[in-house]
Design a protein around this motif. Sequence first.
Motif, mmCIF file in Angstrom:
data_model
loop_
_atom_site.group_PDB
_atom_site.id
_atom_site.type_symbol
_atom_site.label_atom_id
_atom_site.label_comp_id
_atom_site.label_asym_id
_atom_site.label_seq_id
_atom_site.Cartn_x
_atom_site.Cartn_y
_atom_site.Cartn_z
ATOM 1 N N LEU A 68 0.834 -1.201 0.000
ATOM 2 C CA LEU A 68 0.000 0.000 0.000
ATOM 3 C C LEU A 68 0.875 1.260 0.000
ATOM 4 C CD1 LEU A 68 -3.140 0.614 2.147
ATOM 5 C CD2 LEU A 68 -1.336 2.319 2.072
ATOM 6 N N HIS A 69 1.899 1.250 0.832
ATOM 7 C CA HIS A 69 2.814 2.393 0.901
ATOM 8 C C HIS A 69 3.443 2.654 -0.467
ATOM 9 C CE1 HIS A 69 6.936 4.036 1.370
ATOM 10 N NE2 HIS A 69 6.332 4.887 2.169
ATOM 11 N N ASP A 70 3.950 1.595 -1.097
ATOM 12 C CA ASP A 70 4.594 1.765 -2.398
ATOM 13 C C ASP A 70 3.612 2.295 -3.445
ATOM 14 O OD1 ASP A 70 6.882 0.827 -1.242
ATOM 15 O OD2 ASP A 70 6.700 -1.215 -2.032
ATOM 16 N N PHE A 71 2.390 1.818 -3.369
ATOM 17 C CA PHE A 71 1.357 2.273 -4.310
ATOM 18 C C PHE A 71 1.047 3.751 -4.099
ATOM 19 C CE2 PHE A 71 -3.142 2.989 -5.357
ATOM 20 C CZ PHE A 71 -3.174 2.567 -6.684
ATOM 21 N N CYS A 72 0.932 4.145 -2.822
ATOM 22 C CA CYS A 72 0.533 5.511 -2.502
ATOM 23 C C CYS A 72 1.639 6.534 -2.754
ATOM 24 C CB CYS A 72 0.085 5.601 -1.040
ATOM 25 S SG CYS A 72 -1.483 4.757 -0.713
ATOM 26 N N VAL A 73 2.879 6.085 -2.783
ATOM 27 C CA VAL A 73 3.986 7.014 -3.038
ATOM 28 C C VAL A 73 3.759 7.771 -4.344
ATOM 29 C CG1 VAL A 73 6.422 7.110 -3.709
ATOM 30 C CG2 VAL A 73 5.745 5.827 -1.686
ATOM 31 N N HIS A 74 3.219 7.084 -5.317
ATOM 32 C CA HIS A 74 3.054 7.681 -6.647
ATOM 33 C C HIS A 74 1.614 8.086 -6.970
ATOM 34 C CE1 HIS A 74 7.150 6.486 -7.454
ATOM 35 N NE2 HIS A 74 6.856 5.245 -7.114
ATOM 36 N N HIS A 75 0.662 7.752 -6.093
ATOM 37 C CA HIS A 75 -0.728 7.964 -6.471
ATOM 38 C C HIS A 75 -1.545 8.787 -5.478
ATOM 39 C CE1 HIS A 75 0.482 4.429 -8.831
ATOM 40 N NE2 HIS A 75 -0.425 4.830 -9.701
ATOM 41 N N SER A 76 -0.936 9.352 -4.458
ATOM 42 C CA SER A 76 -1.759 10.061 -3.474
ATOM 43 C C SER A 76 -0.965 11.094 -2.703
ATOM 44 C CB SER A 76 -2.358 9.064 -2.474
ATOM 45 O OG SER A 76 -1.327 8.559 -1.644
ATOM 46 N N GLU A 77 -1.690 11.833 -1.855
ATOM 47 C CA GLU A 77 -1.063 12.791 -0.938
ATOM 48 C C GLU A 77 -0.772 12.038 0.360
ATOM 49 O OE1 GLU A 77 -4.707 14.171 -0.820
ATOM 50 O OE2 GLU A 77 -4.788 14.997 -2.810
ATOM 51 N N MET A 78 0.476 11.626 0.556
ATOM 52 C CA MET A 78 0.818 10.753 1.675
ATOM 53 C C MET A 78 0.571 11.397 3.033
ATOM 54 S SD MET A 78 4.246 8.888 0.203
ATOM 55 C CE MET A 78 4.432 7.859 1.653
ATOM 56 N N GLU A 79 0.699 12.733 3.083
ATOM 57 C CA GLU A 79 0.506 13.411 4.364
ATOM 58 C C GLU A 79 -0.954 13.386 4.813
ATOM 59 O OE1 GLU A 79 0.105 16.453 1.102
ATOM 60 O OE2 GLU A 79 1.478 14.804 1.594
ATOM 61 N N ASN A 80 -1.872 13.042 3.901
ATOM 62 C CA ASN A 80 -3.293 12.972 4.248
ATOM 63 C C ASN A 80 -3.762 11.553 4.575
ATOM 64 O OD1 ASN A 80 -3.740 15.723 3.950
ATOM 65 N ND2 ASN A 80 -4.140 15.557 1.757
ATOM 66 N N ILE A 81 -2.843 10.621 4.612
ATOM 67 C CA ILE A 81 -3.156 9.242 4.994
ATOM 68 C C ILE A 81 -2.402 8.927 6.280
ATOM 69 C CG2 ILE A 81 -3.060 6.803 4.328
ATOM 70 C CD1 ILE A 81 -2.974 7.733 1.408
ATOM 71 N N SER A 82 -3.098 8.352 7.257
ATOM 72 C CA SER A 82 -2.469 8.011 8.536
ATOM 73 C C SER A 82 -2.497 6.501 8.745
ATOM 74 C CB SER A 82 -3.202 8.699 9.691
ATOM 75 O OG SER A 82 -3.191 10.102 9.523
#
Length: 334
Positions: free
Chosen positions: A57-71
Amino acid sequence: MSCPNCTISAQEIVFDFSKHNQNNFIAIVSNHLERQHIQVKVKGQHLHVNEQGAMDLHDFCVHHSEMENISFRIGEQPWRTLVEFEQYSKSAWIDHVIQEERIINHFQPIVTAEKIIYGYELLARFIDQTGEMIYPDVIFSAAKQRGRLFALDRLCRLTAVKNTAQIDPTKKAFINFIPTAIYEPEFCLRSTINLANQLNVTTAQLVFEVVETEQVEDVNHLKRILNYYQLHGFHYALDDVGEGYSTIEMLTDISPDYMKLDRKYVNRVVHNNDKKAAAIRFLNKAKEIGATPLAEGVETEEDFLWLKQNGYQLFQGYLFGKPKERPIKQDEIN
């Protein structure tokens, strides 16, 4: 029944997407993970996965989302932003240290005013896979990142109780513990009590030492822990006591058997009037509550003599002996 916080089991990690700007992003992520054959549970804006799923999930979100808005969080730990997940992942080595019990104790003598050995502090030292030492600040930082502080503290306590067998039974064994790593005294400390009984280590020999005294926030929780120890015949000490308001205020309620003056007030005390004043205030407080005052970090004869002449009863530091893998004998005291 084993404690889930003190065993190295697979961790469930919860992610919170409630602050993410894309409303359907949690559905996108869960679909992605399911395609990777990773089991996913979605509860509202929370997504539950195992560690492998979390890494994906982390690897996916690195390129597809605003990581600071996911906890994310592990167990009952505080929420952290996904930006911090890499620190958690990189701390996985702590699991192996705990599972393989790569820990030893070093013994540092505690002496009386006459330089007679009173006891030893059992200091935890950790070994990596190559046999090199891992420093305590590194390993405890990793344990906090990983959510393994309960398990690490338990390993340290039980190892120290086991190694108390190396000490003359007439001498005290000072064993560190972290109050925040004990969530329920009766449950968390039962293994410590049982092991001491199995090894015929008398309760009077063990002194459990509260570390990070100045950082204690939940005094009532600490009192419950110390009351449990006291109920079973153990003694306890407060480590690194300074002049913090919270520390001084709670001393009367806690009434420790020993109070250890922080080394920053001990080092070169004979040459510093502010340190002298702090050491005297500490000594008077110890006398007031009936605790034995212990000065730690004593490195020079002149500091030792000043502390001794002013009423300190116990001493610890390089002046008398450095920590070693075996308890040093009386004739080895400097």
